[in-house]
Motif scaffolding. Structure first.
Motif, PDB file in Angstrom:
ATOM      1  N   PHE A 109       0.811  -1.221   0.000  1.00 27.42           N
ATOM      2  CA  PHE A 109       0.000   0.000   0.000  1.00 27.42           C
ATOM      3  C   PHE A 109       0.843   1.268   0.000  1.00 27.42           C
ATOM      4  O   PHE A 109       0.435   2.296  -0.501  1.00 27.42           O
ATOM      5  N   SER A 110       2.053   1.188   0.570  1.00 27.53           N
ATOM      6  CA  SER A 110       2.832   2.418   0.722  1.00 27.53           C
ATOM      7  C   SER A 110       3.408   2.911  -0.600  1.00 27.53           C
ATOM      8  O   SER A 110       3.985   3.982  -0.657  1.00 27.53           O
ATOM      9  N   ASP A 123      -2.506  -4.245  -2.891  1.00 34.79           N
ATOM     10  CA  ASP A 123      -2.902  -3.691  -1.579  1.00 34.79           C
ATOM     11  C   ASP A 123      -3.132  -2.190  -1.582  1.00 34.79           C
ATOM     12  O   ASP A 123      -3.345  -1.598  -0.530  1.00 34.79           O
ATOM     13  N   MET A 174       2.134  -3.228  11.169  1.00 32.46           N
ATOM     14  CA  MET A 174       1.914  -1.791  11.320  1.00 32.46           C
ATOM     15  C   MET A 174       0.430  -1.542  11.564  1.00 32.46           C
ATOM     16  O   MET A 174      -0.422  -2.175  10.957  1.00 32.46           O
ATOM     17  N   ILE A 186      -2.495  -0.189  10.790  1.00 35.17           N
ATOM     18  CA  ILE A 186      -3.175   0.509   9.703  1.00 35.17           C
ATOM     19  C   ILE A 186      -4.507  -0.196   9.474  1.00 35.17           C
ATOM     20  O   ILE A 186      -4.678  -1.350   9.870  1.00 35.17           O
ATOM     21  N   PRO A 187      -5.460   0.468   8.840  1.00 39.79           N
ATOM     22  CA  PRO A 187      -6.768  -0.161   8.608  1.00 39.79           C
ATOM     23  C   PRO A 187      -6.655  -1.536   7.946  1.00 39.79           C
ATOM     24  O   PRO A 187      -7.404  -2.454   8.295  1.00 39.79           O
ATOM     25  N   LEU A 188      -5.697  -1.692   7.011  1.00 39.50           N
ATOM     26  CA  LEU A 188      -5.551  -2.970   6.317  1.00 39.50           C
ATOM     27  C   LEU A 188      -5.320  -4.112   7.297  1.00 39.50           C
ATOM     28  O   LEU A 188      -5.888  -5.198   7.161  1.00 39.50           O
ATOM     29  N   THR A 244       3.805   1.609  14.524  1.00 38.34           N
ATOM     30  CA  THR A 244       3.018   2.526  13.703  1.00 38.34           C
ATOM     31  C   THR A 244       3.749   2.939  12.435  1.00 38.34           C
ATOM     32  O   THR A 244       3.252   3.740  11.668  1.00 38.34           O
ATOM     33  N   THR A 245       4.944   2.402  12.230  1.00 33.33           N
ATOM     34  CA  THR A 245       5.686   2.771  11.022  1.00 33.33           C
ATOM     35  C   THR A 245       6.070   1.516  10.244  1.00 33.33           C
ATOM     36  O   THR A 245       5.835   0.394  10.705  1.00 33.33           O
TER      37      THR A 245
END
Lengths: 333, 358
Positions: free
Chosen positions: A92-93, A114, A155, A157-159, A187-188
């Motif tokens: 996703f990133s 993703d 991490m 994240i919503p995923l 968180t990263t």
């Protein structure tokens, strides 16, 4: 001497003349995510799919593992400039980089796993992770003797919450009183590659009574599986089939078939049937599921197997609707 | 170190010695590449081609070099005062916050106004982050190496918290701010000069200006002289009527401000948004750049271009030689840092014997 030279020249021209025919072949390339190509999970699944594609077609697949975030866009641009097509971005990133580069290279085909990029030359591949995680939850709850199961995410994240939410729903479908512990590693992006912290989180969940721990955390999961194995408990793998990592301690793996998605995406591109837009792969499409093989056969009881198959067909038929966390950022559990 | 400190013509110290170290590093790296069954010559050619072979390659090399110049200068300035600033990474990271705030909230202004403000914010935030370790060193004697390292970790934690919880663009998963608009976008140099489109931006010009200013400051002002005296011998400085504590703080503030240039180049110039870990370790590479450049702006420039070329050429190597693993590329880069930075003075006695003037 002269004759040999002439022959060599002739051969060279012939080779040159032949090359346009080869140029019609695609030159696929992959840009991996932070976990790295050999994370035994998400990225490696993509790599395996690419290898399968290469084996089937003889087409070579290029790849790049970025060392830092600024290299993402640069790598995509370099691939595109060198005529690589299609270009698959993993994770996703990469979405913002793909969006930027796809705009500058409108004739090149891009794919992203993703993430969603809305452009006429980008195919976005998503998965119904909540469906596969639901099945993993069913198995976890049935295998658990304590009525407590754990989830370790990478991490936050919503995923990843989507994985957690599907897992909790599955577990509670078996036993409404099932307790589900949920922890995120960080968180990263570093949270995908922190097996030590993953192991610590799993240990703390097991101290609270969990005896099955599901990790959806990339390479961090390796620490979770090790901790569960050391404690004589069970773990559930993710993305790739990870049952082989600790035979007898891996209850199953929630497989997200990025390998099949990769192979299919490249195969389609080769056949000239690249389709832009969003492709979502769920249970019905064989995009997600739980892995049962020789490594975990002994752990899976016939009742468990029957129940999972029932749940899978219920989801496919729409009889069971697994709530997707990402639709409203809430989990009913 | 017998002969290590003997005087040598400047071109040997700043050019020939680093080149010899580089050659040595490449030799060892070549053996490493050979050991993995690949041709080192092909690898070197691919790296050179990737770093300088086209307009685009040069643009990327100079873009990375911009970060290295700022980082190298930051370390060098502190070093002249006898301070080892290992916190450039954290100072640059915090500077990113300053740059991002300016670009996010003032992007209605024209870019020629936003850019100087962003530079000022970068310098201010970087200097601010260096201020506490500087004060602790000057007034309390807390060792600057320890405090700056610790401040790096505080910077990471603070920035991660801010980006993930406060500055993140809502509704997206990647921990980064929204992209800057309008005046927040520093145009690439390719908009002004006939260059290939790369992230190379006016921050490069700022870096060159900083090189010149630092040179003037250290060697052509009273302050610079005082700083060098403090660096050489704090007790002699006190005897000469110089107050080391004050100079230590000032040098660290300047060092932090220079490190902020990395944030200006990365956040406003290249990424156009604030993202986790945009500093990419440049602050640490700056130590090697300064060591290799012998803390002289001209040496820093050469070393910065070399490291820029290594970054860019290394990335291209992965494209040209797919069988070469990315870890091997990192190892080659590490060897160059080791030989040019860590073992930088190893060959100097030999050069003194060969060229020394008694």
């Amino acid at each position: 001497m002269l004759r040999t030279l002439a022959a060599a020249l002739l051969a060279a021209t012939a080779a040159l003349a032949l090359s346009p025919a080869q140029a019609a072949d695609i030159k696929p390339a992959i840009l991996f995510d932070n976990g790295g190509k050999f994370d035994k999970s998400f990225n490696e699944g993509v790599w395996n799919g690419a290898q399968a594609f290469s084996k089937a077609t003889g087409v070579e697949v290029r790849d790049f593992e970025p060392q830092n975030d600024s290299q993402r866009e640069q790598a995509l641009r370099t691939f595109a400039r060198r005529g690589n097509d299609p270009i698959l971005a993993v994770g996703f990133s990469q979405a913002s980089s793909v969006a930027a580069v796809a705009k500058d290279f409108p004739k090149t085909h891009f794919m992203i796993i993703d993430g969603v990029v809305d452009a006429p030359n980008v195919q976005s591949i998503l998965f119904h992770e909540e469906q596969g995680s639901y099945l993993a939850g069913v198995m976890a709850a049935m295998a658990s003797k304590t009525g407590k199961v754990g989830f370790v995410g990478g991490m936050d994240i919503p995923l990843i919450r989507r994985f957690a939410c599907g897992y909790a729903q599955g577990a509670k479908s078996v036993n409404p009183k099932e307790q589900v512990f949920e922890n995120m590693t960080g968180t990263t992006g570093a949270a995908w590659n922190d097996p030590v912290r993953g192991g610590e989180l799993a240990k703390s969940q097991m101290e609270q009574g969990a005896d099955v721990v599901f990790a959806a955390a990339g390479a961090t999961g390796l620490g979770v599986y090790q901790a569960a194995t050391d404690a004589g408990k069970l773990a559930i793998g993710v993305d790739s089939n990870q049952n082989y990592l600790h035979p007898g301690h891996m209850l199953t793996s929630m497989v997200k078939r990025v390998d099949i998605a990769t192979q299919k995406a490249f195969t389609d591109a080769k056949a000239g049937t690249f389709t832009p837009g969003i492709t979502v792969l769920g249970l019905k499409q064989g995009g997600v599921g739980v892995a049962i093989d020789q490594y975990n056969q002994s752990l899976v009881t016939p009742e468990m197997k029957a129940r999972v198959e029932q749940a899978a067909s219920d989801i496919k038929d729409g009889k069971v609707d697994v709530h997707d966390y990402m639709t409203d950022n809430k989990c009913p559990m | 170190m017998s002969g290590g400190a003997a005087p040598l013509p400047w071109w040997i110290d700043y050019a020939l010695l680093p080149l010899a170290n580089l050659a040595l590093a490449l030799l060892v790296a070549g053996l490493l590449v050979l050991a993995t069954g690949q041709s080192p010559l092909t690898a070197v050619a691919a790296m050179a081609q990737g770093a300088f072979g086209s307009g685009e390659a040069v643009g990327y090399t100079l873009y990375y070099a911009t970060d290295m110049i700022f980082a190298g200068l930051a370390v060098a300035v502190a070093f002249h005062g006898g301070l080892f600033n290992i916190g450039v990474e954290g100072q640059a990271y915090i500077s990113g916050l300053g740059v991002a705030l300016v670009c996010l909230y003032l992007d209605a202004l024209p870019v020629w106004l936003v850019a100087p403000l962003a530079v000022a914010a970068a310098a201010l935030f970087g200097a601010g982050w260096a201020a506490v370790p500087a004060w602790l060193q000057a007034r309390r004697g807390s060792h600057i190496v320890i405090t700056t390292i610790m401040f790096n970790f505080i910077a990471y934690a603070l920035m991660e918290w801010l980006i993930v919880n406060v500055l993140i663009k809502r509704g997206q998963m990647a921990p980064e701010t929204r992209g800057f608009n309008g005046g927040g976008l520093l145009p690439g140099l390719d908009r002004f000069l006939p260059l290939a489109p790369t992230p190379l931006n006016p921050a490069f010009a700022v870096a060159l200006a900083c090189l010149l200013l630092v040179w003037l400051l250290i060697w052509h002002t009273r302050w610079g002289y005082a700083l060098r005296v403090v660096g050489a011998s704090p007790r002699a400085a006190v005897y000469a009527g110089i107050r080391p504590a004050r100079l230590v703080i000032q040098a660290m503030l300047l060092s932090g401000a220079l490190g902020g240039g990395i944030a200006f180049n990365e956040v406003m110039g290249a990424q156009h948004k604030l993202l986790i870990g945009f500093t990419g370790g440049y602050g640490f590479t700056g130590i090697a750049v300064a060591l290799m450049g012998r803390n002289h702006p001209f040496g820093v420039l050469l070393a910065a271009v070399l490291f820029g070329a290594l970054y860019q050429g290394g990335a291209e190597l992965a494209f040209d030689m797919p069988s070469m693993s990315s870890d091997l590329v990192v190892a080659v880069q590490g060897l160059v840092i080791l030989f040019t930075g860590g073992l930088g003075l190893m060959l100097r006695p030999a050069f003194v014997r060969a060229f020394g003037r008694s």
